[in-house]
Design a protein around this motif. Structure first.
Motif, PDB file in Angstrom:
ATOM      1  N   ALA A 209       7.758 -10.983 -14.721  1.00  0.00           N
ATOM      2  CA  ALA A 209       7.494  -9.613 -15.071  1.00  0.00           C
ATOM      3  C   ALA A 209       7.514  -8.663 -14.245  1.00  0.00           C
ATOM      4  O   ALA A 209       7.630  -7.299 -14.476  1.00  0.00           O
ATOM      5  CB  ALA A 209       6.426  -9.859 -16.228  1.00  0.00           C
ATOM      6  N   LEU A 210       6.865  -9.225 -12.887  1.00  0.00           N
ATOM      7  CA  LEU A 210       6.652  -8.129 -11.932  1.00  0.00           C
ATOM      8  C   LEU A 210       7.166  -8.770 -10.685  1.00  0.00           C
ATOM      9  O   LEU A 210       6.791  -9.678 -10.393  1.00  0.00           O
ATOM     10  CB  LEU A 210       5.081  -7.949 -12.020  1.00  0.00           C
ATOM     11  N   HIS A 211       7.842  -7.840  -9.696  1.00  0.00           N
ATOM     12  CA  HIS A 211       8.142  -8.592  -8.493  1.00  0.00           C
ATOM     13  C   HIS A 211       7.520  -7.284  -7.535  1.00  0.00           C
ATOM     14  O   HIS A 211       8.157  -6.128  -7.368  1.00  0.00           O
ATOM     15  CB  HIS A 211       9.409  -8.945  -8.258  1.00  0.00           C
ATOM     16  N   ILE A 212       6.731  -7.812  -6.386  1.00  0.00           N
ATOM     17  CA  ILE A 212       6.287  -6.916  -5.485  1.00  0.00           C
ATOM     18  C   ILE A 212       6.641  -7.362  -4.054  1.00  0.00           C
ATOM     19  O   ILE A 212       6.663  -8.368  -3.847  1.00  0.00           O
ATOM     20  CB  ILE A 212       4.497  -6.589  -5.756  1.00  0.00           C
ATOM     21  N   GLU A 213       7.035  -6.376  -3.317  1.00  0.00           N
ATOM     22  CA  GLU A 213       7.074  -6.976  -1.684  1.00  0.00           C
ATOM     23  C   GLU A 213       6.280  -6.029  -1.123  1.00  0.00           C
ATOM     24  O   GLU A 213       5.992  -5.001  -1.079  1.00  0.00           O
ATOM     25  CB  GLU A 213       8.718  -6.707  -1.482  1.00  0.00           C
ATOM     26  N   MET A 214       5.610  -7.060  -0.128  1.00  0.00           N
ATOM     27  CA  MET A 214       4.596  -6.113   0.731  1.00  0.00           C
ATOM     28  C   MET A 214       5.360  -6.177   2.229  1.00  0.00           C
ATOM     29  O   MET A 214       5.989  -7.133   2.744  1.00  0.00           O
ATOM     30  CB  MET A 214       3.501  -7.186   0.851  1.00  0.00           C
ATOM     31  N   ARG A 215       5.217  -5.019   3.108  1.00  0.00           N
ATOM     32  CA  ARG A 215       5.618  -5.044   4.370  1.00  0.00           C
ATOM     33  C   ARG A 215       4.678  -4.469   5.140  1.00  0.00           C
ATOM     34  O   ARG A 215       4.211  -3.336   4.906  1.00  0.00           O
ATOM     35  CB  ARG A 215       6.898  -4.282   4.349  1.00  0.00           C
ATOM     36  N   ARG A 216       4.285  -5.141   6.509  1.00  0.00           N
ATOM     37  CA  ARG A 216       3.482  -4.414   7.248  1.00  0.00           C
ATOM     38  C   ARG A 216       4.139  -3.067   7.902  1.00  0.00           C
ATOM     39  O   ARG A 216       5.165  -3.474   8.418  1.00  0.00           O
ATOM     40  CB  ARG A 216       2.857  -5.338   8.291  1.00  0.00           C
ATOM     41  N   GLU A 217       3.404  -1.994   8.089  1.00  0.00           N
ATOM     42  CA  GLU A 217       4.003  -0.723   8.617  1.00  0.00           C
ATOM     43  C   GLU A 217       3.612  -0.557  10.006  1.00  0.00           C
ATOM     44  O   GLU A 217       4.283  -0.305  11.084  1.00  0.00           O
ATOM     45  CB  GLU A 217       4.017   0.289   7.909  1.00  0.00           C
ATOM     46  N   GLN A 218       2.433  -0.618  10.159  1.00  0.00           N
ATOM     47  CA  GLN A 218       1.814   0.163  11.430  1.00  0.00           C
ATOM     48  C   GLN A 218       0.280  -0.959  11.776  1.00  0.00           C
ATOM     49  O   GLN A 218      -0.333  -0.802  10.906  1.00  0.00           O
ATOM     50  CB  GLN A 218       1.506   1.436  11.233  1.00  0.00           C
ATOM     51  N   TRP A 219       0.042  -1.020  12.909  1.00  0.00           N
ATOM     52  CA  TRP A 219      -1.173  -1.468  13.327  1.00  0.00           C
ATOM     53  C   TRP A 219      -2.090  -0.417  13.209  1.00  0.00           C
ATOM     54  O   TRP A 219      -1.743   0.595  13.866  1.00  0.00           O
ATOM     55  CB  TRP A 219      -1.095  -2.230  14.784  1.00  0.00           C
ATOM     56  N   LEU A 220      -3.468  -0.566  13.029  1.00  0.00           N
ATOM     57  CA  LEU A 220      -4.489   0.570  13.020  1.00  0.00           C
ATOM     58  C   LEU A 220      -5.372   0.103  14.122  1.00  0.00           C
ATOM     59  O   LEU A 220      -6.051  -0.698  14.047  1.00  0.00           O
ATOM     60  CB  LEU A 220      -5.282   0.616  11.898  1.00  0.00           C
TER      61      LEU A 220
END
Lengths: 263, 406, 100
Positions: A209-220
């Motif tokens: 029903a749902l598809h989410i993609e996660m992506r790391r963008e930047q170290w803090l």
């Protein structure tokens, strides 16, 4: 909107209501109120806001993909913690974690708020029966949420993947009847493979029903010390939302993993 | 058209959970330590403490059945006078604002804030003040939970959601979201209807609200239709103040006059049927009924039937009437009975929700794993923190086989 | 307060995937003996930065349970954040945790 335009719009809406009934036209806000879909919050408000159901849906399958250190397991753990709790915040439900690669870290789960007494850890061997086990567990109607960590472990085995594909239809019915939320963690696939349905998880995605993609963008970092990272959650599929909205998230490592959206 | 939004009604619901038990424990502080149940005049349980409920004691069961469920149970007769005195003090404290207050049974009352406060910012200080005053008057054991919304049902759901001494204020924009996650057992539907909903997999008000209205009407009738409107946050019942509604008396002629209980009961129940049907449709029940008896020898007498909780189920009414008429002296054949409805009230939710407990779905891991362990083997584990501060991460926790735990 | 605080060696870190026995890895060192990359799952992960380094010597009274290790919390060029350690007795390198 100018006052004249607003008046014109209101009179037009009134005329439509009189002729076709009050359901014919509704404002977006009203529509949101009516369409309250049973859901479990992830604990990340920005992510919950884009899914279209204020969290991850109950009674349905959600696919969460992302590379290692993208924050997907943190989202999954927070989701399990949230699923265990009722509206008062008391632990009121049992959840399960399919720890297929046997790397679950109880210490980390506790830090994310998961109550270990209400968490069933399932570590099946890589056989087709593992898929049947998932169905049987859901069918008991005692679990509020299940996390599969992670889907590629099943999809790389031909026999298991075949059993999974064959069971997806039945599994969806079982989830719906039990009002159980199923979250499958997955590796990301290049967009062109998804587009041509060449990725292994395509059939699962089709049923999700749902598809989410996660992506790391930047170290803090703060004063040269790593304190967390910023990630982006992008909605690739939702039964309730058109388009591909994304939400920024910040995941911090200050002893306990704290989740808060970027503002 | 006049919409509810335009009216901007504000209703504050004050709810003391388990008022009768809390009231009894105020008189006898030693009772708080044991599982406690209170018995009504009909020798059935009318109130159950949390500890007794956990042991399986339910409202409306007989004393013997309650003791079977919980051998440790402290079973006491309900001191109705003491409870009524506390209820009166409670209502008097609520009435100090001189706003319309509608009492809906033990520990539950609505205050009409229309024209006084229309937003959470305005209601919060008022509610805080009220909460403090009630705690001062009645003590910490009887402090209420407060709920506020523009409709009675949502205000009550909010009060039941909040813990005692806390408040939950629901803004108009948040009503649907708040109600969606609430358990279906908040609706005062009849136990068979609640059970049907459970079997259909409808556990929350959000799920119930989404069902097609016609299907709900066909399956659950007028009460279901009304319940669905409430679940959607639409409840336009006003707060009725202290002025009691008067009901016309109904005379039931017993022809031919008889000294036998059976025909009298049949006539009485037949005359009560239309009232009960109407009340079931509104999810209300009888709280107080006056009965006047005329005998063939010219003698007259009367009695009042009080229900601890409002009742609209014919079987419960029949049992209570039977007991009342049986205890009444009959100087001759009965020629007529005149009944007058003195008070009605909302059917109590907590009583009916005992049939379904969707809120507590914590299944034991052993119960989950045991039926599947034979087929799938030792694949179920419980994670445990063995030494949370150990320097080595792998020695902080361990996994224990679930079936062996059981 | 530093983001990654090492109390008594390693406590305070929040990680997710945990290998109880440690995953065997091959670590590549520079001339000074500092790690520059490691190979895990047949893939080379070049280190971006060593974020934290600490040593533990625990359960010394137990022959079997004694652990003398040097831990490194590292970020890699391809975006991993993980904890690796070297067993100071056997000199073997292992992967302890990966943040996912």
């Amino acid at each position: 909107m100018s006052a004249t335009k607003r008046r014109r719009l209101e009179s037009a809406v009134t005329a439509i209501h009189e002729r076709y009934g009050p359901q014919a036209v509704r404002t977006g806000a009203e529509f949101r109120q009516v369409a309250a879909i049973p859901h479990i919050a992830t604990g990340f408000a920005a992510l919950d806001a884009i899914t279209g159901c204020q969290g991850l849906p109950m009674g349905a399958l959600t696919l969460l993909s992302g590379r290692t250190t993208s924050g997907k397991l943190t989202v999954a753990c927070k989701f399990l913690a949230s699923a265990q709790r009722d509206q008062r915040g008391d632990v009121a439900h049992t959840v399960a974690l399919f720890d297929l690669n046997r790397t679950a870290d109880p210490d980390y789960l506790v830090r994310c708020g998961v109550d270990l007494d209400a968490l069933l850890v399932v570590r099946p061997s890589l056989q087709p029966q593992a898929v049947d086990l998932l169905g049987d567990l859901v069918q008991q109607r005692r679990l509020r949420a299940v996390v599969i960590d992670c889907l590629p472990d099943w999809l790389t085995n031909r026999a298991v993947s075949r059993r999974l594909y064959a069971s997806l239809g039945r599994l969806q019915t079982q989830l719906r009847v039990a009002q159980c939320a199923l979250l499958m963690l997955d590796d990301p696939s290049p967009p062109w493979r998804r587009w041509l349905n060449l990725d292994k998880s395509g059939r699962v995605r089709w049923n999700a029903a749902l598809h989410i993609e996660m992506r790391r963008e930047q170290w803090l970092t703060e004063s040269g010390v790593l304190k967390g990272y910023r990630a982006q959650a992008r909605l690739l599929k939702s039964q309730w939302v058109y388009g591909f909205p994304s939400a920024p998230m910040e995941i911090r490592f200050n002893g306990t993993v704290k989740a808060r959206e970027t503002w | 058209m006049h919409s509810k939004m335009d009216d901007a009604i504000g209703i504050l619901c004050c709810y003391v959970p388990n008022f009768l038990i809390a009231s009894a424990c105020c008189d006898q502080p030693g009772w708080t330590e044991r599982p406690l149940a209170l018995l009504g005049a009909d020798e059935r349980v009318v109130a159950v403490s949390a500890a007794a409920r956990r042991s399986g004691v339910q409202i409306a069961v007989r004393a013997q059945a309650a003791r079977l469920a919980c051998p440790d149970l402290h079973l006491q007769p309900l001191n109705i006078q003491a409870s009524q005195a506390r209820q009166t003090a409670y209502l008097a404290a609520l009435g100090e604002w001189e706003l319309p207050v509608e009492s809906q049974g033990w520990g539950l009352a609505y205050i009409d804030l229309n024209g006084i406060a229309h937003s959470t910012a305005a209601v919060q200080p008022l509610a805080t003040d009220l909460g403090r005053r009630l705690r001062r008057t009645l003590g910490a054991a009887l402090q209420p939970a407060l709920g506020w919304d523009s409709s009675k049902f949502t205000a009550r759901a909010a009060a039941m959601w909040a813990a005692p001494g806390r408040m939950k204020l629901v803004e108009q924009a948040d009503v649907a979201r708040f109600l969606a996650g609430q358990p279906i057992s908040l609706l005062p539907l009849s136990p068979p209807h609640l059970q049907q909903l459970q079997w259909l997999g409808i556990h929350t008000l959000g799920q119930f609200a989404q069902l097609p209205a016609t299907a709900v009407w066909q399956r659950f009738g007028a009460a279901g239709k009304l319940a669905q409107q409430w679940a959607r946050g639409k409840d336009n019942r006003p707060v009725c103040g202290a002025a009691a509604t008067t009901y016309p008396p109904v005379t039931v002629d017993i022809d031919p006059p008889t000294a036998s209980l059976q025909p009298v009961m049949a006539n009485l129940l037949a005359s009560l049927q239309p009232l009960l049907r109407t009340q079931q449709g509104r999810m209300e029940g009888i709280r107080r009924l006056h009965l006047a008896y005329c005998f063939a020898n010219g003698a007259e007498s009367g009695s009042v039937l009080d229900f601890v909780y409002p009742v609209n189920q014919p079987a419960r009414i029949e049992a209570a009437l039977m007991q009342q008429l049986g205890a009444q002296p009959w100087p001759g054949a009965l020629t007529s009975v005149r009944w007058t409805l003195l008070a009605t009230g909302e059917v109590v939710v907590a009583q009916l929700s005992l049939f379904a407990a969707p809120a507590s779905r914590v299944a034991s891991l052993g119960d989950l794993a045991r039926p599947l362990a034979e087929r799938y083997g030792a694949v179920f584990f419980q994670a445990q923190q063995s030494n949370a501060s150990h320097p080595l991460p792998e020695r902080r926790s361990r996994f224990v086989d679930v079936p062996s735990l059981a | 307060m530093p983001a990654i605080r090492c109390r008594n060696g390693a406590a305070g870190l929040s990680m997710s995937r945990l290998w109880l026995e440690g995953e065997a890895i091959t670590v590549h060192l520079d001339e000074q003996g500092r790690p520059t990359a490691f190979t895990w799952c047949k893939r080379l992960h070049r280190l971006l930065q060593v974020q934290q380094r600490w040593q533990v010597d625990v359960d010394w009274w137990s022959t079997a349970g004694r652990a003398r290790r040097e831990y490194l919390a590292v970020t890699t060029v391809d975006g991993l954040f993980c904890v690796i350690y070297q067993d100071l007795v056997s000199r073997e390198w292992r992967l302890a945790k990966v943040y996912d």
